[in-house]
Design an enzyme around this catalytic site. Structure first.
Site, PDB file in Angstrom:
ATOM      1  N   LEU A 554     118.271 -13.205  97.522  1.00 37.25           N
ATOM      2  CA  LEU A 554     118.353 -14.287  96.383  1.00 37.25           C
ATOM      3  C   LEU A 554     120.074 -14.749  96.487  1.00 37.25           C
ATOM      4  O   LEU A 554     120.061 -16.055  96.375  1.00 37.25           O
ATOM      5  CB  LEU A 554     118.058 -13.838  95.108  1.00 37.25           C
ATOM      6  CG  LEU A 554     118.420 -14.622  94.065  1.00 37.25           C
ATOM      7  CD1 LEU A 554     117.544 -16.157  94.100  1.00 37.25           C
ATOM      8  CD2 LEU A 554     117.865 -13.993  92.424  1.00 37.25           C
ATOM      9  N   GLN A 557     120.329 -17.092  99.382  1.00 38.79           N
ATOM     10  CA  GLN A 557     119.714 -18.500  99.089  1.00 38.79           C
ATOM     11  C   GLN A 557     120.267 -19.487  97.979  1.00 38.79           C
ATOM     12  O   GLN A 557     120.374 -20.652  98.372  1.00 38.79           O
ATOM     13  CB  GLN A 557     118.187 -18.336  98.872  1.00 38.79           C
ATOM     14  CG  GLN A 557     117.235 -17.443  99.808  1.00 38.79           C
ATOM     15  CD  GLN A 557     115.846 -17.310  98.942  1.00 38.79           C
ATOM     16  OE1 GLN A 557     115.601 -17.884  98.463  1.00 38.79           O
ATOM     17  NE2 GLN A 557     115.205 -16.185  99.562  1.00 38.79           N
ATOM     18  N   CYS A 558     120.695 -19.024  97.091  1.00 41.15           N
ATOM     19  CA  CYS A 558     121.744 -19.968  96.349  1.00 41.15           C
ATOM     20  C   CYS A 558     123.272 -20.010  96.550  1.00 41.15           C
ATOM     21  O   CYS A 558     123.684 -19.269  97.342  1.00 41.15           O
ATOM     22  CB  CYS A 558     121.713 -18.981  94.824  1.00 41.15           C
ATOM     23  SG  CYS A 558     120.069 -18.842  94.047  1.00 41.15           S
ATOM     24  N   THR A 559     123.781 -21.159  96.066  1.00 38.20           N
ATOM     25  CA  THR A 559     125.013 -21.465  96.346  1.00 38.20           C
ATOM     26  C   THR A 559     125.975 -20.555  95.433  1.00 38.20           C
ATOM     27  O   THR A 559     126.108 -20.955  94.319  1.00 38.20           O
ATOM     28  CB  THR A 559     125.452 -22.885  96.339  1.00 38.20           C
ATOM     29  OG1 THR A 559     124.509 -23.646  97.057  1.00 38.20           O
ATOM     30  CG2 THR A 559     126.699 -23.089  96.928  1.00 38.20           C
ATOM     31  N   VAL A 560     126.267 -19.442  95.824  1.00 35.88           N
ATOM     32  CA  VAL A 560     127.087 -18.316  94.797  1.00 35.88           C
ATOM     33  C   VAL A 560     128.421 -18.684  95.225  1.00 35.88           C
ATOM     34  O   VAL A 560     129.123 -18.422  95.991  1.00 35.88           O
ATOM     35  CB  VAL A 560     126.743 -16.859  95.137  1.00 35.88           C
ATOM     36  CG1 VAL A 560     127.526 -16.183  94.350  1.00 35.88           C
ATOM     37  CG2 VAL A 560     125.151 -16.657  95.213  1.00 35.88           C
TER      38      VAL A 560
END
Length: 695
Positions: A554, A557-560
């Site tokens: 996760l 996949q996310c733009t952290v």
């Protein structure tokens, strides 16, 4: 109205100004767009178009216009100050004396006979608070003082003074005078009435020629006063002219008035006044005293004010307020700032997430009014805190489409923005398309092509690398301005793409593909100014873009990112666009660096125009870099662009479905194979003293 008794002092009804709101709107536009901090006096004219146009290069000159029914032009001077303190500090007595001196000189020289409008000169001092749309102002209508004052002998309605035949003839003559474009704006004249009651109106310059013929003679003027017991203010300077010019001591005058645009002898007045020789006039000693600063309703000398904000359309008020900061920039800091160009630039934002929201806000702040947002995602509960165009309401019931919600938010923020939402996914290499979905994906390719073609600047703000490939190719194909903003956890990249490998969209279409192939590699690297072409987002890569989201956790996949990163990168990308738009070479401008000989800060008011900006929040650092185009770039090299031009959507479909195709067509596959075949021979020898390794 009965006849006035002889011996009373002739009193005049002063002017009462009534300023149309349009005058203040024009003054605001003129100050913001042209005058700036220049507080030089401005010649103006009291007519329907009373201020010179701000787009007219000769704005310092009064507009030339002809009068029309119910009005005539009157020249004046506007002193618009920059501060309220300056407004109050104006030497009003000196200004009045200076203007009355002009009137007196025009009388003595004869100019007032040739152009009688100068007898009604006026002054206007003002201060415009453009943030609050409030205006402080004060009019002066200079009038020469007769000392001793004139004596009123008679004053009655014109219909009572004239015979019926004379009144009809005078009315007809006045109407004819007012109907002619040559005389409609001549406010002072004289009337001769023959023995047969026929009236003729003449210019003041014809006065001497009409003497001695036994006709009745009256001096006429347009009278703005509605009172029946007093003539209007313009008569004061008219009497000074009559006495000084022709030495007439007993003056008959007509206070000409109209009703619905036509002469009305029932409203007009005829009077007679006696003038005593003012001391010093005959010897031309000095200048007569003057009065004329407007009084309020209580007879006090005070300025007036008007606030237009409450009466303005909210949208118009928002537009004015939004543009205020930009227009103020041009006063001192950026006189060359082209706001018309910015407002007409059409921007396409690919991605309406954290970056897209910030970029849209920054574009509006720079005066960009045409914004299209493209995204196929929905607003999630985690979005509003970092994505500034969304609220909790946008997340409910599964979430609204981001593009649609963003456009609604932009219009709530600024109603005048022309924003459009496009809900669609961007086709991506490495994401194969099932046969049953090919037509839909190809339609999306065509739609994206049309969107990029119809916009001036394209922002690549999507989350994945592969989603930027097709827009990059399409921008290179059409030489559109393309800007990329990309985020890491604590670092960012902002860059402008260089132009495509061909100067215009028809270069390859007009040539045979075989004839071009020999020069293709060199052409891909050369800019139109013979310099090396700047690269795109993919030029430094040696692999084709593929699926970057599969088999990832996760957080991958996310733009952290750190929360402060997106606003910084978004702002820099918009600033970069503004720099490109204002640069003489636009998209073809070379990369510039600070503190170097090729830096543009000394020539470009907006500063240098870099190619890439890379920053790190963890180090609180930022640097500018340059990356030139690659002959093997999978997005912008001449091979890829020419293949797209020749094969169109067929080429795109092959690039999408076959991850290695782009590497094959650009020669990257061969390059990697060559690198893998490079052999390293290890020859290990043992020595008593040490181990030695030789390659």
């Amino acid at each position: 109205m009965g006849e006035k008794g002889s011996g009373s002092i002739l009193q005049f009804a002063p002017f009462q100004s009534s300023v149309d709101e349009g005058f203040w709107h024009r003054l605001s536009s003129l100050k913001l767009n042209k005058l700036g901090i220049d507080d030089s006096p401005i010649p103006i004219t009291v007519i329907t178009e009373s201020l010179p146009s701000d787009s007219d290069e000769q704005s310092s000159m009064a507009a030339i216009s002809h009068g029309s029914r119910n009005r005539c032009s009157v020249p004046g001077i506007l002193y618009n100050t920059n501060t309220l303190e300056s407004f109050h500090a104006i030497d009003k007595l000196s200004l009045l004396k200076e203007e009355s001196k002009k009137i007196w000189e025009d009388i003595r020289s004869g100019k007032a006979v040739d152009d009688s409008r100068v007898l009604s000169r006026f002054l206007l001092i003002s201060f415009a608070d453009l943030k609050k749309w409030s205006f402080r102002y004060w009019f002066a209508f200079p009038a020469l003082v007769l000392d001793p004052p004139a004596t009123l002998v008679d004053l009655r309605l014109a219909s009572q003074w004239f015979s019926l035949q004379e009144a009809e003839s005078v009315s007809a003559a006045c109407n004819e005078w007012r109907n002619s474009s040559l005389t409609a704006d001549v406010p002072f004249f004289f009337i001769s009435i023959a023995a047969d009651s026929h009236a003729t109106i003449r210019h003041l310059k014809d006065w001497e020629a009409c003497q001695g013929d036994g006709q009745k003679l009256l001096f006429g003027f347009y009278d703005p006063c509605h009172l029946q017991n007093n003539p209007g203010w313009p008569l004061r300077n008219f009497l000074a002219l009559i006495f000084s010019r022709w030495n007439i001591k007993s003056v008959r005058f007509l206070c000409y008035k109209e009703n619905r645009g036509y002469a009305d002898m029932g409203l007009s007045l005829v009077g007679e006044a006696l003038i005593t020789v003012p001391q010093g006039w005959k010897e031309n000693q000095g200048i007569p005293d003057a009065v004329g600063w407007e009084l309020n309703n209580k007879g006090r000398k005070v300025s007036r004010s008007i606030v237009l904000a409450k009466s303005m359309d909210p949208t118009m008020l928002a537009v004015s307020a939004a543009d205020l900061n930009l227009k103020l920039m041009r006063w001192r800091q950026l006189p060359s700032l082209n706001l018309d160009m910015l407002s007409s630039t059409k921007c396409l934002l690919l991605g309406a997430g954290t970056l897209g929201c910030q970029v849209a806000r920054m574009l509006m702040a720079w005066g960009v009014r045409n914004i299209t947002l493209l995204d196929n995602g929905r607003v999630a509960m985690s979005n509003p805190l970092r994505q500034s165009l969304y609220t909790l309401d946008d997340c409910l019931n599964g979430g609204d489409f981001k593009a649609t919600a963003a456009v609604k938010s932009l219009k709530r923020i600024f109603p005048a923005v022309e924003a459009e939402a496009v809900v669609m996914a961007i086709p991506m290499p490495g994401h194969p398309v099932p046969s049953q979905e090919e037509d839909s994906v190809l339609d999306d390719c065509r739609r994206l092509h049309d969107l990029i073609h119809s916009h001036d600047a394209i922002f690549l703000l999507t989350d994945t690398r592969e989603s930027r490939w097709l827009p990059t190719l399409l921008c290179a194909n059409t030489n559109k301005i393309a800007l990329t903003a990309a985020l890491g956890f604590d670092s960012f990249l902002v860059m402008r793409h260089g132009p495509g490998p061909f100067r215009s969209s028809h270069d390859v279409k007009a040539e045979d593909a075989n004839a071009l192939s020999a020069d293709m590699d060199n052409l891909a690297l050369i800019n139109r100014d013979s310099g090396q072409r700047l690269g795109c987002y993919f030029c430094n890569d040696v692999v084709a873009p593929t699926d970057s989201t599969a088999n990832r956790t996760l957080d991958q996949q996310c733009t952290v990112t750190r929360p402060g990163l997106a606003p910084i990168a978004s702002s820099l990308s918009v600033e970069l666009l503004v720099g490109v738009l204002h640069h003489p070479q636009s998209i073809y401008a070379a990369a510039e660096f600070a503190n170097t000989s090729n830096g543009g800060s000394s020539e470009q008011p907006l500063g240098i125009l870099p190619h890439q900006i890379r920053g790190s929040i963890s180090q609180f650092s930022q640097m500018t870099l340059v990356g030139h185009s690659s002959i093997s770039c999978t997005a912008c090299c001449s091979t890829v662009v020419s293949e797209y031009r020749k094969r169109g959507v067929e080429f795109l479909l092959q690039a999408i479905n076959h991850p290695t195709y782009l590497e094959d067509v650009t020669g990257l596959t061969e390059l990697k194979n060559s690198a893998n075949s490079f052999e390293v021979d290890w020859d290990i020898e043992t020595d008593d003293d040490e181990d030695c390794v030789e390659i």
